[in-house]
Design a protein around this motif. Structure first.
Motif, PDB file in Angstrom:
ATOM      1  N   UNK A  64      -3.826  -4.211  18.854  1.00 47.27           N
ATOM      2  CA  UNK A  64      -4.557  -3.043  18.349  1.00 47.27           C
ATOM      3  C   UNK A  64      -5.797  -3.498  17.572  1.00 47.27           C
ATOM      4  N   UNK A  65      -5.598  -4.515  16.697  1.00 46.62           N
ATOM      5  CA  UNK A  65      -6.739  -5.005  15.911  1.00 46.62           C
ATOM      6  C   UNK A  65      -7.815  -5.577  16.829  1.00 46.62           C
ATOM      7  N   UNK A 171     -15.991   3.008   9.569  1.00 44.01           N
ATOM      8  CA  UNK A 171     -15.033   3.387   8.530  1.00 44.01           C
ATOM      9  C   UNK A 171     -13.679   3.750   9.148  1.00 44.01           C
ATOM     10  N   UNK A 172     -13.710   4.515  10.237  1.00 41.97           N
ATOM     11  CA  UNK A 172     -12.442   4.874  10.901  1.00 41.97           C
ATOM     12  C   UNK A 172     -11.766   3.614  11.444  1.00 41.97           C
ATOM     13  N   UNK A 173     -12.568   2.731  12.041  1.00 41.42           N
ATOM     14  CA  UNK A 173     -11.993   1.489  12.569  1.00 41.42           C
ATOM     15  C   UNK A 173     -11.406   0.638  11.454  1.00 41.42           C
ATOM     16  N   UNK A 174     -12.098   0.582  10.276  1.00 41.71           N
ATOM     17  CA  UNK A 174     -11.563  -0.198   9.156  1.00 41.71           C
ATOM     18  C   UNK A 174     -10.251   0.400   8.665  1.00 41.71           C
ATOM     19  N   UNK A 175     -10.146   1.735   8.676  1.00 43.13           N
ATOM     20  CA  UNK A 175      -8.894   2.375   8.246  1.00 43.13           C
ATOM     21  C   UNK A 175      -7.756   2.006   9.186  1.00 43.13           C
ATOM     22  N   UNK A 177      -7.604  -0.684  11.035  1.00 37.25           N
ATOM     23  CA  UNK A 177      -7.323  -2.110  10.875  1.00 37.25           C
ATOM     24  C   UNK A 177      -6.495  -2.383   9.628  1.00 37.25           C
ATOM     25  N   UNK A 178      -6.832  -1.726   8.522  1.00 37.73           N
ATOM     26  CA  UNK A 178      -6.069  -1.930   7.299  1.00 37.73           C
ATOM     27  C   UNK A 178      -4.635  -1.436   7.445  1.00 37.73           C
ATOM     28  N   UNK A 183       1.141  -2.789   8.224  1.00 36.29           N
ATOM     29  CA  UNK A 183       2.347  -2.867   9.059  1.00 36.29           C
ATOM     30  C   UNK A 183       2.770  -4.313   9.275  1.00 36.29           C
ATOM     31  N   UNK A 184       1.801  -5.196   9.495  1.00 37.06           N
ATOM     32  CA  UNK A 184       2.126  -6.609   9.692  1.00 37.06           C
ATOM     33  C   UNK A 184       2.801  -7.197   8.456  1.00 37.06           C
ATOM     34  N   UNK A 185       2.304  -6.860   7.280  1.00 37.17           N
ATOM     35  CA  UNK A 185       2.897  -7.391   6.045  1.00 37.17           C
ATOM     36  C   UNK A 185       4.327  -6.885   5.870  1.00 37.17           C
ATOM     37  N   UNK A 186       4.551  -5.599   6.160  1.00 40.69           N
ATOM     38  CA  UNK A 186       5.901  -5.048   6.015  1.00 40.69           C
ATOM     39  C   UNK A 186       6.857  -5.709   7.007  1.00 40.69           C
ATOM     40  N   UNK A 187       6.378  -5.928   8.220  1.00 39.35           N
ATOM     41  CA  UNK A 187       7.245  -6.562   9.215  1.00 39.35           C
ATOM     42  C   UNK A 187       7.551  -8.003   8.853  1.00 39.35           C
ATOM     43  N   UNK A 188       6.578  -8.723   8.299  1.00 42.41           N
ATOM     44  CA  UNK A 188       6.831 -10.100   7.885  1.00 42.41           C
ATOM     45  C   UNK A 188       7.894 -10.146   6.782  1.00 42.41           C
ATOM     46  N   UNK A 189       7.824  -9.219   5.813  1.00 34.32           N
ATOM     47  CA  UNK A 189       8.803  -9.209   4.733  1.00 34.32           C
ATOM     48  C   UNK A 189      10.201  -8.891   5.272  1.00 34.32           C
TER      49      UNK A 189
END
Length: 589
Positions: A64-65, A171-175, A177-178, A183-189
């Motif tokens: 997606x990114x 701005x929409x694309x940055x939203x 991406x963030x 989601x990546x951080x939550x999945x890693x934890x």
């Protein structure tokens, strides 16, 4: 008074009694250990699946990114190409602008498809696509205005909302991406927590299971002496079991090899490759048998050896007529053995005198390769011992797989030839010319060698066609194609360019050699007549244009255009001639 004797100390039970005392606990301990190991295995599998699922989602987030970045980059590419065209009016930048628009739309559409699982991201992705289309529409509007009135376009570009549109899109694309990074951080934890829990479960379960197994092994070791007698009695049963397991393993390996063979057949590119693979598989699975694979020619009047395997117990002919084999005659598997009076095929070597009466154990097996009631070839095998039923079933299965592969390869070759050859003249078609002229031209340019192109057109062909009919016209074109095939070299490329036009590519031929070859072709066509429906037509004439590339700047299109221009000059100068496009016209000279 006599003193009472002291009480006797208790005697320890014998080891066998101790072993039998713990015998009742063996099964529960074993079941518990097995359950623990199974639980560890299930936990491991579940953890691995969880990790795999998490990895897939991580990969999805990165996709997606990546699509977000690609969408922004493609939009900026469109913007920069349009801006460059407005500033320089270069056609190449306009073409680059037109070519980059689909990429931006495709990336935004792919971003929508990737985010269907997440309503929030899906909504933002649609917003991205909408803003991309708005930005592209604004760019297109400015470009059209530039084409009509450049001055007005420059004034309009100063008041355009392009920068605001791009900032809103970013701005929409940055939203998005963030959000994906969150989601990546939550999945890693979550993955880290699951890994820690799984490690603790696996280590604890393994330690407990190993402890129980160690106790079981200690108890079994104590009964080892008593079990030796039973071991001697079970040896024969074990040997029988091993023989059965070996046979089962052999059959399993055969099935695996057969499945692997069927898969490889689908990847074969030629009949010879399929035959060589079949011979290798048969030699590997049943090495005690020998024989060969035959392929029937297209005329169906002769079968020739395509591959051999093993050592033939009964020699077979290299070439055979279908009538010489009972399997090809009947379309069924034919087996013969000398001592049982079986009828042997004529292509097999005859037994020596007196061998049949002595109980010759040699046998032969012919399996036809059939598909859609059509004979394609033959598998011929022979051996010194009678084959088992499993061997016969294996050979039959190989023959069925090979039959399907042969018919598929023949169909593939037919389609390939049809896609490259003109059906009327037998020459290569225009598609083949376009694919190979570029390659030959680059090869000659690398080696500093010339390359010539002849463009040939049959004179007054339309009048001939209208006078004598399309069938006669086709016969004339077919004869011209035949003459061209006879007069060109093996390395030349003779093609039907379209209608009554033909093209010949002469690699490594300079203008003089090409002119000589063109005159030979022109003279041969001028001296040729055709017979159609018992009528003789001709001779016909042709005009030929010649172009030669001697540098490294010519392109296939330039060569063809030069040869075509020379062809038109030949027609304008009276037809039935060859004009060298490398030389200027007489008026220009």
């Amino acid at each position: 008074m006599a003193q009472p004797s002291p009480p006797a100390s208790p005697t320890p039970p014998p080891p066998s009694r101790l072993a039998s005392r713990y015998r009742a606990y063996r099964l529960p301990a074993f079941v518990l250990a097995a359950a623990l190991l199974a639980a560890v295995g299930v936990a491991t599998v579940a953890g691995l699946r969880s990790f795999a699922n998490s990895a897939e989602w991580v990969e999805h987030s990165y996709q997606v990114i990546a699509e977000i970045e690609s969408t922004l980059a493609a939009t900026r590419t469109v913007e920069s190409s349009a801006r460059g065209y407005r500033l320089t009016d270069r056609p190449a930048l306009h073409a680059e602008y037109l070519a980059s628009i689909p990429a931006a739309l495709n990336h935004s559409s792919e971003l929508i498809a990737l985010t269907r699982d997440n309503p929030r991201q899906h909504r933002l992705a649609r917003d991205v696509e909408r803003r991309v289309r708005m930005r592209l529409a604004e760019i297109d509007r400015l470009l059209e205005m530039h084409m009509r009135d450049p001055q007005q376009a420059r004034l309009s570009s100063q008041t355009s909302h392009g920068a605001e549109q791009m900032r809103a899109l970013t701005a929409v694309a940055d939203a998005m991406r963030e959000y994906e990074r969150a989601l990546l951080s939550a999945r890693d934890a979550r993955t880290e927590r699951n890994a820690t829990l799984l490690t603790a479960l696996v280590i604890g379960g393994l330690l407990l299971a190993l402890g129980l197994l160690a106790l079981l092994m200690l108890n079994l070791w104590q009964e080892n002496k008593r079990s030796r007698a039973l071991e001697r009695e079970s040896r024969q049963a074990l040997a029988e079991l091993e023989a059965s397991a070996a046979e089962r393993q052999r059959l399993t390996e055969r099935h695996r090899s057969l499945s692997h063979y069927a898969g490889l057949l689908q990847s074969c590119q030629t009949l010879q490759e399929a035959m060589d693979m079949t011979a290798h598989v048969i030699a590997d699975l049943i090495p005690e048998f020998g024989g060969r694979c035959y392929i029937l020619r297209a005329s169906q009047n002769l079968a020739e050896t395509a591959a051999r395997f093993g050592r033939e117990a009964i020699a077979s002919a290299d070439l055979l007529h279908p009538d010489d084999c009972w399997a090809l005659r009947r379309g069924r598997t034919h087996r013969s053995q000398a001592h049982d009076g079986g009828v042997r095929c004529a292509h097999l070597a005859r037994a020596e005198a007196g061998a049949d009466s002595g109980g010759d154990p040699r046998w032969s097996l012919c399996v036809p390769l059939m598909a859609q009631n059509t004979s394609l070839g033959l598998l011929c095998l022979s051996g010194e011992r009678p084959p088992r039923e499993a061997d016969l079933a294996l050979i039959q299965s190989i023959a069925e797989q090979l039959s399907l592969a042969v018919v598929n390869l023949q169909l593939r070759e037919t389609l390939r030839v049809q896609s490259l050859r003109d059906p009327l003249t037998g020459l290569f078609n225009r598609r083949y010319l376009e694919e190979n002229l570029q390659r030959e031209l680059l090869r000659c340019q690398r080696r500093k060698l010339p390359l010539s192109v002849l463009m040939l057109d049959v004179d007054h062909f339309k009048r001939f066609n209208d006078t004598h009919g399309h069938a006669a016209g086709d016969a004339l074109l077919a004869r011209v194609g035949q003459l061209m095939q006879e007069l060109v070299r093996n390395e030349d490329i003779a093609c039907r360019y379209g209608g009554e036009e033909f093209t010949i590519v002469l690699p490594e031929a300079d203008a003089a050699a090409a002119m000589q070859r063109a005159e030979q072709i022109r003279a041969a066509i001028a001296a040729t007549t055709i017979v159609h429906l018992r009528q003789t037509f001709g001779p016909a004439t042709c005009s030929i244009g010649l172009a030669t590339s001697v540098g490294d700047r010519d392109t296939p299109q330039q060569l063809l255009q030069a040869a075509d221009a020379a062809l038109y000059r030949a027609k304008a100068e009276g037809r039935d001639r060859v004009v060298d496009g490398n030389k200027p016209a007489a008026a220009d000279a």
